[in-house]
Design a protein around this motif. Structure first.
Motif, PDB file in Angstrom:
ATOM      1  N   TRP A  56       0.829  -1.191   0.000  1.00 45.69           N
ATOM      2  CA  TRP A  56       0.000   0.000   0.000  1.00 45.69           C
ATOM      3  C   TRP A  56       0.871   1.251   0.000  1.00 45.69           C
ATOM      4  CZ3 TRP A  56       1.393   2.555   4.364  1.00 45.69           C
ATOM      5  CH2 TRP A  56       1.650   1.826   5.541  1.00 45.69           C
ATOM      6  N   LYS A  57       0.248   2.331  -0.406  1.00 45.32           N
ATOM      7  CA  LYS A  57       0.872   3.659  -0.386  1.00 45.32           C
ATOM      8  C   LYS A  57      -0.179   4.629   0.118  1.00 45.32           C
ATOM      9  CE  LYS A  57       2.818   7.240  -3.415  1.00 45.32           C
ATOM     10  NZ  LYS A  57       3.193   7.594  -4.811  1.00 45.32           N
ATOM     11  N   THR A  58       0.132   5.346   1.181  1.00 35.90           N
ATOM     12  CA  THR A  58      -0.823   6.236   1.825  1.00 35.90           C
ATOM     13  C   THR A  58      -0.278   7.658   1.836  1.00 35.90           C
ATOM     14  OG1 THR A  58      -1.650   4.449   3.227  1.00 35.90           O
ATOM     15  CG2 THR A  58      -2.095   6.700   3.947  1.00 35.90           C
ATOM     16  N   THR A  59      -1.032   8.562   1.269  1.00 36.47           N
ATOM     17  CA  THR A  59      -0.639   9.972   1.271  1.00 36.47           C
ATOM     18  C   THR A  59      -0.759  10.547   2.678  1.00 36.47           C
ATOM     19  OG1 THR A  59      -1.399  10.217  -0.999  1.00 36.47           O
ATOM     20  CG2 THR A  59      -1.103  12.237   0.269  1.00 36.47           C
ATOM     21  N   VAL A 120      -1.769   4.972  11.178  1.00 35.45           N
ATOM     22  CA  VAL A 120      -2.052   4.299   9.915  1.00 35.45           C
ATOM     23  C   VAL A 120      -2.038   2.790  10.158  1.00 35.45           C
ATOM     24  CG1 VAL A 120      -1.222   3.907   7.556  1.00 35.45           C
ATOM     25  CG2 VAL A 120      -1.035   6.182   8.583  1.00 35.45           C
ATOM     26  N   GLY A 125      -2.918   0.142   5.358  1.00 36.13           N
ATOM     27  CA  GLY A 125      -2.499   1.493   5.011  1.00 36.13           C
ATOM     28  C   GLY A 125      -3.572   2.542   5.209  1.00 36.13           C
ATOM     29  N   GLN A 126      -4.729   2.145   5.754  1.00 37.54           N
ATOM     30  CA  GLN A 126      -5.806   3.104   5.973  1.00 37.54           C
ATOM     31  C   GLN A 126      -5.517   3.987   7.185  1.00 37.54           C
ATOM     32  OE1 GLN A 126      -9.359   0.720   6.328  1.00 37.54           O
ATOM     33  NE2 GLN A 126      -9.666   0.642   4.115  1.00 37.54           N
ATOM     34  N   HIS A 127      -5.945   5.246   7.099  1.00 36.24           N
ATOM     35  CA  HIS A 127      -5.841   6.153   8.241  1.00 36.24           C
ATOM     36  C   HIS A 127      -6.776   5.669   9.349  1.00 36.24           C
ATOM     37  CE1 HIS A 127      -3.317   9.454   6.772  1.00 36.24           C
ATOM     38  NE2 HIS A 127      -3.852   9.251   5.588  1.00 36.24           N
ATOM     39  N   ALA A 438       4.374  10.500   1.014  1.00 38.38           N
ATOM     40  CA  ALA A 438       3.548   9.344   1.362  1.00 38.38           C
ATOM     41  C   ALA A 438       4.279   8.388   2.293  1.00 38.38           C
ATOM     42  CB  ALA A 438       3.126   8.603   0.088  1.00 38.38           C
ATOM     43  N   TYR A 440       4.796   4.177   2.728  1.00 41.33           N
ATOM     44  CA  TYR A 440       4.716   2.947   1.939  1.00 41.33           C
ATOM     45  C   TYR A 440       4.892   1.717   2.819  1.00 41.33           C
ATOM     46  CZ  TYR A 440       5.940   5.775  -2.268  1.00 41.33           C
ATOM     47  OH  TYR A 440       6.002   6.699  -3.286  1.00 41.33           O
TER      48      TYR A 440
END
Length: 443
Positions: A56-59, A120, A125-127, A438, A440
């Motif tokens: 996942w990649k989370t901003t 996170v 990877g969800q907030h 982001a 990762y």
């Protein structure tokens, strides 16, 4: 100028489970469980990228160079959301500071900053939480390459300790997101905060090496109350600029059973009693200042970089008392030493990368150079050892993967989007990497 603070209530998006923050299933502080960048029993991928081995990649909002800390399936990161001034407003804000106008091009300043702690989910990877800590109006200026949220938080059991230097220190409950206590310890950092907190036996240790004052202090981690404060040794410097430092402390037990708190600073490496703040020994290392790299240890020897000016790598025994400057230094190296990135010690060799992308390996017994390799790019992030490989990340978003040892070679060069300033983590056989854009998970 002193910043104006206004505390904001926590906003809890979802609950976070609690267990211990110890062991190989957690990454509780700057550079991992032992604070040395070595990941035990982890095998992250060697090859990865935007479309390769990315789970996942989370901003992330805001700007921060703090590294991720992890426990109980949650990745915690701090950030600073800036209210950015126009160029005219920036000039006016800087004129209201104590900075020399000739240095304005090197500085950044915000009209206000919102300091936050983010949670996170490690798997998805969800907030999971956004915890608003404080809004600082008219904060001090920082160096253009720094951020307002550079110190890495510390997971202390059921709490997360977030430190932002002069802008505030916060103890947050990991389950509820409640801010249990906060302290503001004003300090003139000069170019912004940098030193990360350490908690040891219920004591929160903070290195407070500013331009106006240099000291080490211990707070009660459960209440925030001051337990002890010890001033740094006297320094010979024309201005406070050459007295400031940004190092993170290390706790070690020597061969005699003496528990030491090692606090590297400008001109001096000092050992303290973590319980009382009493000084055990001090070592003068010269005119080095603005020290960032965190020391590493092997047996009764500490290895440390001396900071800006002309960075050097020193080795010294830690079994002394009083001023050991002329008795306990084993060797020093004067070329190819970083002023930002920390050294890594593994299996009888010291690895490091200098600010301009040249990696080196040294023999810890003699200080002799084993090898030197040009990686390229600019470096601030500290290296990681995991799964039998060395990982080095640069400002250009490249991660170089090397084999360790005397015959080391670069086996992979990976590319991600954004700038790498934070140091990576390894957990669940995955690499957790933060850029300026982001977060990762590569696996």
């Amino acid at each position: 100028m002193k910043p104006r603070l206004s505390l904001i209530l926590s906003v809890v998006v979802s609950a976070v489970p609690l267990m211990s923050a110890r062991g190989s299933d957690s990454w509780p502080q700057f550079r991992g469980p032992a604070g040395d960048g070595v990941a035990v029993d982890q095998s992250p991928p060697v090859a990865f990228g935007e479309d390769d081995h990315v789970a996942w990649k989370t901003t992330l909002p805001g700007k921060a160079w703090s590294s991720p800390v992890i426990s109980d399936g949650v990745v915690w990161v701090t950030t600073a959301v800036e209210r950015v001034p126009s160029e005219e407003e920036r000039e006016a804000l800087l004129r209201n500071t104590n900075n020399d106008a000739r240095k304005f091009k090197q500085l950044a300043i915000a009209k206000a900053i919102e300091l936050k702690l983010l949670a996170v989910d490690l798997k998805s990877g969800q907030h999971r939480q956004t915890i608003d800590l404080v809004t600082v109006e008219t904060p001090d200026a920082i160096h253009a390459t720094n951020s307002y949220a550079s110190p890495t938080p510390f997971i202390d059991g059921e709490h997360v300790i977030c430190h932002f230097g002069t802008f505030g220190t916060f103890c947050v409950d990991r389950r509820s997101g409640e801010v249990l206590w906060q302290r503001t310890l004003p300090l003139e950092h000069g170019v912004g905060p940098g030193s990360s907190p350490v908690v040891h036996k219920g004591r929160l240790i903070l290195i407070q090496d500013g331009m106006d004052r240099q000291y080490v202090t211990a707070l009660d981690a459960s209440t925030g109350q001051t337990l002890w404060t010890t001033d740094r040794p006297p320094m010979e410097a024309p201005t406070g600029d050459q007295k400031k430092a940004y190092c993170t402390p290390v706790v070690v037990t020597d061969s005699t059973g003496r528990e030491q708190l090692l606090c590297m600073g400008s001109q001096w490496m000092v050992s303290y009693n973590a319980e009382t703040g009493e000084e055990f020994w001090r070592l003068y290392h010269g005119k080095g200042f603005s020290v960032v790299p965190r020391p590493v240890l092997l047996d009764d020897v500490v290895y440390f970089a001396t900071g800006f000016g002309k960075p050097e790598l020193w080795a010294a025994r830690i079994d002394g008392s009083g001023d050991v400057s002329s008795t306990h230094v084993l060797w020093s190296v004067k070329k190819g030493i970083p002023s930002k990135s920390s050294p890594l010690l593994h299996d009888g060799l010291i690895y490091l990368v200098d600010d301009n992308g040249v990696a080196s390996c040294f023999d810890p017994e003699s200080g002799d150079l084993v090898w030197k390799k040009r990686l390229g790019g600019k470096f601030s992030s500290s290296p990681l050892f995991a799964g039998g490989h060395l990982y080095f990340g640069n400002h250009e978003g490249e991660v170089f993967v090397l084999t360790p040892g005397e015959d080391s070679e670069v086996v992979q060069t990976n590319q991600v989007q954004g700038q790498i300033m934070a140091s990576p983590a390894a957990i669940e056989n995955a690499l957790i990497l933060r850029t300026d854009l982001a977060l990762y998970r590569f696996e």
